[in-house]
Design a protein around this motif. Structure first.
Motif, PDB file in Angstrom:
ATOM      1  N   LEU A 133       0.825  -1.213   0.000  1.00 62.76           N
ATOM      2  CA  LEU A 133       0.000   0.000   0.000  1.00 62.76           C
ATOM      3  C   LEU A 133       0.858   1.261   0.000  1.00 62.76           C
ATOM      4  O   LEU A 133       0.550   2.243  -0.681  1.00 62.76           O
ATOM      5  CB  LEU A 133      -0.942   0.004   1.204  1.00 62.76           C
ATOM      6  N   ARG A 134       1.951   1.238   0.752  1.00 57.57           N
ATOM      7  CA  ARG A 134       2.792   2.429   0.892  1.00 57.57           C
ATOM      8  C   ARG A 134       3.559   2.723  -0.390  1.00 57.57           C
ATOM      9  O   ARG A 134       3.604   3.856  -0.853  1.00 57.57           O
ATOM     10  CB  ARG A 134       3.754   2.228   2.068  1.00 57.57           C
ATOM     11  N   TYR A 135       4.188   1.700  -0.975  1.00 52.26           N
ATOM     12  CA  TYR A 135       5.102   1.957  -2.083  1.00 52.26           C
ATOM     13  C   TYR A 135       4.510   1.648  -3.452  1.00 52.26           C
ATOM     14  O   TYR A 135       4.865   2.291  -4.429  1.00 52.26           O
ATOM     15  CB  TYR A 135       6.414   1.193  -1.876  1.00 52.26           C
ATOM     16  N   PHE A 136       3.614   0.685  -3.568  1.00 46.62           N
ATOM     17  CA  PHE A 136       3.004   0.442  -4.872  1.00 46.62           C
ATOM     18  C   PHE A 136       1.794   1.340  -5.081  1.00 46.62           C
ATOM     19  O   PHE A 136       1.658   2.001  -6.094  1.00 46.62           O
ATOM     20  CB  PHE A 136       2.584  -1.022  -5.048  1.00 46.62           C
ATOM     21  N   ALA A 137       0.898   1.355  -4.104  1.00 45.76           N
ATOM     22  CA  ALA A 137      -0.312   2.176  -4.227  1.00 45.76           C
ATOM     23  C   ALA A 137      -0.009   3.644  -3.951  1.00 45.76           C
ATOM     24  O   ALA A 137      -0.880   4.492  -4.106  1.00 45.76           O
ATOM     25  CB  ALA A 137      -1.396   1.667  -3.286  1.00 45.76           C
ATOM     26  N   ASP A 138       1.215   3.944  -3.520  1.00 41.25           N
ATOM     27  CA  ASP A 138       1.668   5.322  -3.280  1.00 41.25           C
ATOM     28  C   ASP A 138       0.768   6.053  -2.283  1.00 41.25           C
ATOM     29  O   ASP A 138       0.409   7.207  -2.493  1.00 41.25           O
ATOM     30  CB  ASP A 138       1.760   6.085  -4.598  1.00 41.25           C
ATOM     31  N   MET A 139       0.413   5.333  -1.231  1.00 44.23           N
ATOM     32  CA  MET A 139      -0.421   5.930  -0.193  1.00 44.23           C
ATOM     33  C   MET A 139       0.470   6.506   0.904  1.00 44.23           C
ATOM     34  O   MET A 139       1.583   6.028   1.122  1.00 44.23           O
ATOM     35  CB  MET A 139      -1.354   4.863   0.410  1.00 44.23           C
ATOM     36  N   GLU A 141       1.425   7.275   4.889  1.00 43.36           N
ATOM     37  CA  GLU A 141       1.365   6.395   6.053  1.00 43.36           C
ATOM     38  C   GLU A 141       0.005   6.473   6.737  1.00 43.36           C
ATOM     39  O   GLU A 141      -0.539   5.466   7.175  1.00 43.36           O
ATOM     40  CB  GLU A 141       2.487   6.740   7.035  1.00 43.36           C
ATOM     41  N   SER A 142      -0.571   7.659   6.800  1.00 48.01           N
ATOM     42  CA  SER A 142      -1.883   7.794   7.445  1.00 48.01           C
ATOM     43  C   SER A 142      -2.979   7.119   6.618  1.00 48.01           C
ATOM     44  O   SER A 142      -3.903   6.525   7.179  1.00 48.01           O
ATOM     45  CB  SER A 142      -2.224   9.262   7.701  1.00 48.01           C
ATOM     46  N   GLN A 143      -2.879   7.155   5.299  1.00 47.50           N
ATOM     47  CA  GLN A 143      -3.852   6.462   4.458  1.00 47.50           C
ATOM     48  C   GLN A 143      -3.730   4.947   4.632  1.00 47.50           C
ATOM     49  O   GLN A 143      -4.733   4.241   4.678  1.00 47.50           O
ATOM     50  CB  GLN A 143      -3.655   6.818   2.984  1.00 47.50           C
ATOM     51  N   VAL A 144      -2.497   4.467   4.740  1.00 46.42           N
ATOM     52  CA  VAL A 144      -2.269   3.036   4.960  1.00 46.42           C
ATOM     53  C   VAL A 144      -2.873   2.632   6.303  1.00 46.42           C
ATOM     54  O   VAL A 144      -3.557   1.608   6.406  1.00 46.42           O
ATOM     55  CB  VAL A 144      -0.769   2.680   4.900  1.00 46.42           C
ATOM     56  N   ALA A 145      -2.641   3.448   7.324  1.00 42.54           N
ATOM     57  CA  ALA A 145      -3.181   3.156   8.652  1.00 42.54           C
ATOM     58  C   ALA A 145      -4.701   3.085   8.612  1.00 42.54           C
ATOM     59  O   ALA A 145      -5.305   2.165   9.175  1.00 42.54           O
ATOM     60  CB  ALA A 145      -2.717   4.217   9.658  1.00 42.54           C
ATOM     61  N   GLU A 146      -5.322   4.022   7.922  1.00 42.39           N
ATOM     62  CA  GLU A 146      -6.782   4.033   7.824  1.00 42.39           C
ATOM     63  C   GLU A 146      -7.296   2.828   7.043  1.00 42.39           C
ATOM     64  O   GLU A 146      -8.256   2.178   7.434  1.00 42.39           O
ATOM     65  CB  GLU A 146      -7.249   5.325   7.156  1.00 42.39           C
ATOM     66  N   THR A 147      -6.639   2.505   5.943  1.00 37.44           N
ATOM     67  CA  THR A 147      -7.063   1.383   5.107  1.00 37.44           C
ATOM     68  C   THR A 147      -6.978   0.061   5.850  1.00 37.44           C
ATOM     69  O   THR A 147      -7.883  -0.765   5.762  1.00 37.44           O
ATOM     70  CB  THR A 147      -6.204   1.311   3.824  1.00 37.44           C
ATOM     71  N   LEU A 148      -5.884  -0.137   6.584  1.00 43.57           N
ATOM     72  CA  LEU A 148      -5.690  -1.399   7.295  1.00 43.57           C
ATOM     73  C   LEU A 148      -6.303  -1.408   8.692  1.00 43.57           C
ATOM     74  O   LEU A 148      -6.356  -2.456   9.339  1.00 43.57           O
ATOM     75  CB  LEU A 148      -4.194  -1.731   7.388  1.00 43.57           C
ATOM     76  N   GLY A 149      -6.737  -0.249   9.161  1.00 45.57           N
ATOM     77  CA  GLY A 149      -7.349  -0.173  10.484  1.00 45.57           C
ATOM     78  C   GLY A 149      -6.336  -0.351  11.608  1.00 45.57           C
ATOM     79  O   GLY A 149      -6.648  -0.952  12.644  1.00 45.57           O
ATOM     80  N   ILE A 150      -5.113   0.171  11.403  1.00 46.23           N
ATOM     81  CA  ILE A 150      -4.078   0.094  12.431  1.00 46.23           C
ATOM     82  C   ILE A 150      -3.550   1.491  12.703  1.00 46.23           C
ATOM     83  O   ILE A 150      -3.851   2.432  11.975  1.00 46.23           O
ATOM     84  CB  ILE A 150      -2.930  -0.864  12.009  1.00 46.23           C
ATOM     85  N   SER A 151      -2.746   1.633  13.745  1.00 48.51           N
ATOM     86  CA  SER A 151      -2.234   2.949  14.102  1.00 48.51           C
ATOM     87  C   SER A 151      -1.103   3.375  13.170  1.00 48.51           C
ATOM     88  O   SER A 151      -0.476   2.543  12.507  1.00 48.51           O
ATOM     89  CB  SER A 151      -1.722   2.943  15.545  1.00 48.51           C
ATOM     90  N   LEU A 152      -0.833   4.675  13.158  1.00 51.07           N
ATOM     91  CA  LEU A 152       0.242   5.220  12.342  1.00 51.07           C
ATOM     92  C   LEU A 152       1.585   4.644  12.776  1.00 51.07           C
ATOM     93  O   LEU A 152       2.431   4.313  11.954  1.00 51.07           O
ATOM     94  CB  LEU A 152       0.241   6.750  12.439  1.00 51.07           C
TER      95      LEU A 152
END
Length: 175
Positions: A133-139, A141-152
């Motif tokens: 999510l971070r490097y391929f989807a270019d999201m 860190e906060s977007q990754v946290a929201e998508t996966l439902g985990i903390s930053l």
């Protein structure tokens, strides 16, 4: 005034909006699924199913800005489910699946790509998801946290540990 607010809410969930989202983001969602799964047909199935589910639940996706995030989360969840089903199928198989193509059949860059894919598969599930999510989807860190439902902080920790593990695996593969 209340009718204007209701019209704005409905405008964010229209079929036209989903069609535009499909046209704009289908390939990126397909790429996201491809990094989590290993065959094109499964990736296409996952992305199509994600759009079907978002279409079915469009009454609940009221904010137009959240449609893509909801789709990404659905692709990740459906990819997890596909992998679970595949693992169960592998357990039930009487013989192992064939190995990847030999080194003679591919070019050097294909070998590196194979090594990277193998190294990615060797990561913990969360590390792999964060890196994809971070490097391929270019999201962010906060977007990754929201998508996966985990903390930053968890995103940063999984990302850091995942990159370190990839570095070790890639160095070992090149030796």
């Amino acid at each position: 005034m209340a009718a204007d607010v209701a019209a704005q809410v409905v405008a964010g969930t229209t079929v036209d909006h989903l069609t535009a989202t499909y046209q704009a983001h289908y390939r990126s969602l397909l790429g996201l699924a491809a990094l989590l799964l290993d065959d094109t047909a499964s990736c296409e199935d996952v992305v199509q199913e994600a759009f079907i589910r978002v279409h079915s639940a469009r009454n609940r996706v009221r904010d137009r800005e959240k449609t893509l995030a909801y789709l990404r989360q659905t692709v990740v969840n459906l990819s997890r489910s596909a992998l679970r089903r595949r693992i169960l199928g592998l357990k039930l198989l009487s013989k192992p699946m064939p190995d990847m193509a030999s080194a003679e059949e591919g070019a050097y860059d294909q070998l590196e790509r194979d090594d990277l894919i193998k190294a990615m598969r060797g990561l913990q599930r969360r590390q792999r998801e964060v890196l994809v999510l971070r490097y391929f989807a270019d999201m962010t860190e906060s977007q990754v946290a929201e998508t996966l439902g985990i903390s930053l902080g968890s995103v940063k920790a999984y990302g850091s540990r995942g990159i370190a593990a990839l570095r070790v695996a890639m160095e070992a593969a090149q030796s």
